[in-house]
Design a protein around this motif. Structure first.
Motif, PDB file in Angstrom:
ATOM      1  N   TRP A 111      31.811  38.527  42.330  1.00 19.89           N
ATOM      2  CA  TRP A 111      33.041  38.624  41.544  1.00 19.89           C
ATOM      3  C   TRP A 111      33.024  39.860  40.650  1.00 19.89           C
ATOM      4  O   TRP A 111      34.064  40.480  40.426  1.00 19.89           O
ATOM      5  CB  TRP A 111      33.215  37.364  40.713  1.00 19.89           C
ATOM      6  CG  TRP A 111      34.543  37.259  40.040  1.00 19.89           C
ATOM      7  CD1 TRP A 111      34.852  37.607  38.752  1.00 19.89           C
ATOM      8  CD2 TRP A 111      35.756  36.767  40.619  1.00 19.89           C
ATOM      9  NE1 TRP A 111      36.178  37.366  38.499  1.00 19.89           N
ATOM     10  CE2 TRP A 111      36.753  36.850  39.623  1.00 19.89           C
ATOM     11  CE3 TRP A 111      36.102  36.270  41.871  1.00 19.89           C
ATOM     12  CZ2 TRP A 111      38.069  36.445  39.855  1.00 19.89           C
ATOM     13  CZ3 TRP A 111      37.404  35.872  42.101  1.00 19.89           C
ATOM     14  CH2 TRP A 111      38.365  35.968  41.105  1.00 19.89           C
TER      15      TRP A 111
ATOM     16  N   ALA B 240      34.677  36.907  47.495  1.00 20.37           N
ATOM     17  CA  ALA B 240      33.610  36.120  46.886  1.00 20.37           C
ATOM     18  C   ALA B 240      33.410  34.784  47.606  1.00 20.37           C
ATOM     19  O   ALA B 240      32.279  34.392  47.908  1.00 20.37           O
ATOM     20  CB  ALA B 240      33.911  35.881  45.409  1.00 20.37           C
TER      21      ALA B 240
ATOM     22  N   THR C 104      39.576  45.064  44.538  1.00 19.16           N
ATOM     23  CA  THR C 104      39.122  43.852  43.865  1.00 19.16           C
ATOM     24  C   THR C 104      39.339  44.013  42.355  1.00 19.16           C
ATOM     25  O   THR C 104      39.695  45.086  41.877  1.00 19.16           O
ATOM     26  CB  THR C 104      37.646  43.577  44.170  1.00 19.16           C
ATOM     27  OG1 THR C 104      36.864  44.730  43.793  1.00 19.16           O
ATOM     28  CG2 THR C 104      37.432  43.299  45.652  1.00 19.16           C
TER      29      THR C 104
ATOM     30  N   SER D 209      39.602  39.515  45.349  1.00 21.31           N
ATOM     31  CA  SER D 209      38.282  39.151  44.840  1.00 21.31           C
ATOM     32  C   SER D 209      37.916  37.729  45.247  1.00 21.31           C
ATOM     33  O   SER D 209      36.762  37.448  45.600  1.00 21.31           O
ATOM     34  CB  SER D 209      38.240  39.280  43.315  1.00 21.31           C
ATOM     35  OG  SER D 209      38.251  40.627  42.916  1.00 21.31           O
ATOM     36  N   ALA D 210      38.894  36.830  45.196  1.00 26.01           N
ATOM     37  CA  ALA D 210      38.625  35.441  45.568  1.00 26.01           C
ATOM     38  C   ALA D 210      38.254  35.332  47.047  1.00 26.01           C
ATOM     39  O   ALA D 210      37.307  34.617  47.412  1.00 26.01           O
ATOM     40  CB  ALA D 210      39.845  34.576  45.263  1.00 26.01           C
TER      41      ALA D 210
END
Length: 276
Positions: free
Chosen positions: A207, A75, A224, A71-72
């Motif tokens: 996110w 994003a 994610t 996810s990081a």
């Protein structure tokens, strides 16, 4: 007394809305420190004693370290690309110097793309990702995010760049700045409040985004966080306590981001409201 009375009356709906919004989050925070058995025995009990080990277990045993990293990456990379391209495009659409034929029509088409619900584009995006072998990759998901959210970013930043006085641009050119130097050294720093606002909004959206991720990502190792949370509430596994822990892990980065950039966010939202 009258101003105080009016202020007190106005604070009542604010406090009620705050309690309405923060109540579910605080309840989830307490459940994240309790086991499922404890939650079933008392839904609204306090975490006494708090089970901090659940965060470590979610991070290691349930693979949240991998999902968090995915996810990081998605994003941060998507926000970076959108910010760079959106700022340059918004500046080009806003300033008279860069006018070109059909500029307003192209901007209108970009803006109209925001009107369509995301479900309409899923089939076309799915076929494009398959053709270019980007299906089931983080790169493909990043490109989808950039393509779908870039028009909104261009629209917001164009409105901000259009309010910058023409004299500042002319002064920069007199000092010898090229178009590229004038944008990065003068215009972009002035637009930092608006840029920070779009960065926060886009980061929160990416996110928490679920629809595109669940369609274009099927491999477990590149899931994610929203997909990981969905797995916890599937038919095969249901753990309310660990689900609450996962939700807290997913929301903490957004809270930290807003805590550090809230001042820029407020400046960007109010930019242009007062002229002069």
């Amino acid at each position: 007394m009258r101003p105080r009375l009016v202020k007190g009356i106005l604070m009542i709906p604010v406090l009620l809305y705050t309690a309405f919004s923060a109540g579910p989050y605080l309840w989830t925070a307490t459940m994240s420190l309790r086991t499922t058995d404890e939650i079933y025995r008392d839904h609204y009990g306090l975490p006494i004693p708090p089970h901090w080990w659940k965060f470590y277990a979610a991070w290691t045993e349930f693979g949240y370290a991998t999902y968090f990293t995915n996810s990081a990456i998605v994003a941060v990379v998507a926000v970076t690309l959108i910010t760079l391209f959106g700022a340059m495009a918004g500046f080009g659409f806003a300033r008279r110097r860069y006018a070109f034929p059909l500029r307003e029509l192209i901007f209108l088409v970009l803006f109209l793309s925001v009107m369509f619900p995301p479900q309409i584009m899923i089939l076309a995006l799915f076929q494009i990702l398959i053709n270019y072998k980007l299906f089931n990759t983080l790169a493909g998901l990043i490109l989808v995010y950039v393509a779908t959210e870039l028009p909104v970013t261009i629209y917001l930043l164009r409105a901000f760049f259009a309010q910058i006085p023409q004299e500042m641009e002319e002064a920069a050119r007199i000092d010898g700045c090229s178009d590229w130097g004038m944008f990065w050294r003068v215009m972009f720093p002035i637009a930092r409040p608006a840029v920070a606002t779009t960065m926060i909004l886009n980061f929160i959206y990416f996110w928490n985004e679920f629809l595109y991720a669940v369609v274009f990502i099927t491999k477990q190792e590149i899931r994610t966080l929203p997909l990981a949370i969905q797995f916890l509430v599937s038919d095969q596994y249901f753990d309310i306590g660990m689900l609450a822990t996962g939700l807290m892990i997913a929301t903490l980065p957004v809270l930290v981001l807003y805590f550090f950039l809230s001042e820029w966010f407020v400046k960007g939202m109010t930019a242009g409201a007062i002229k002069g």
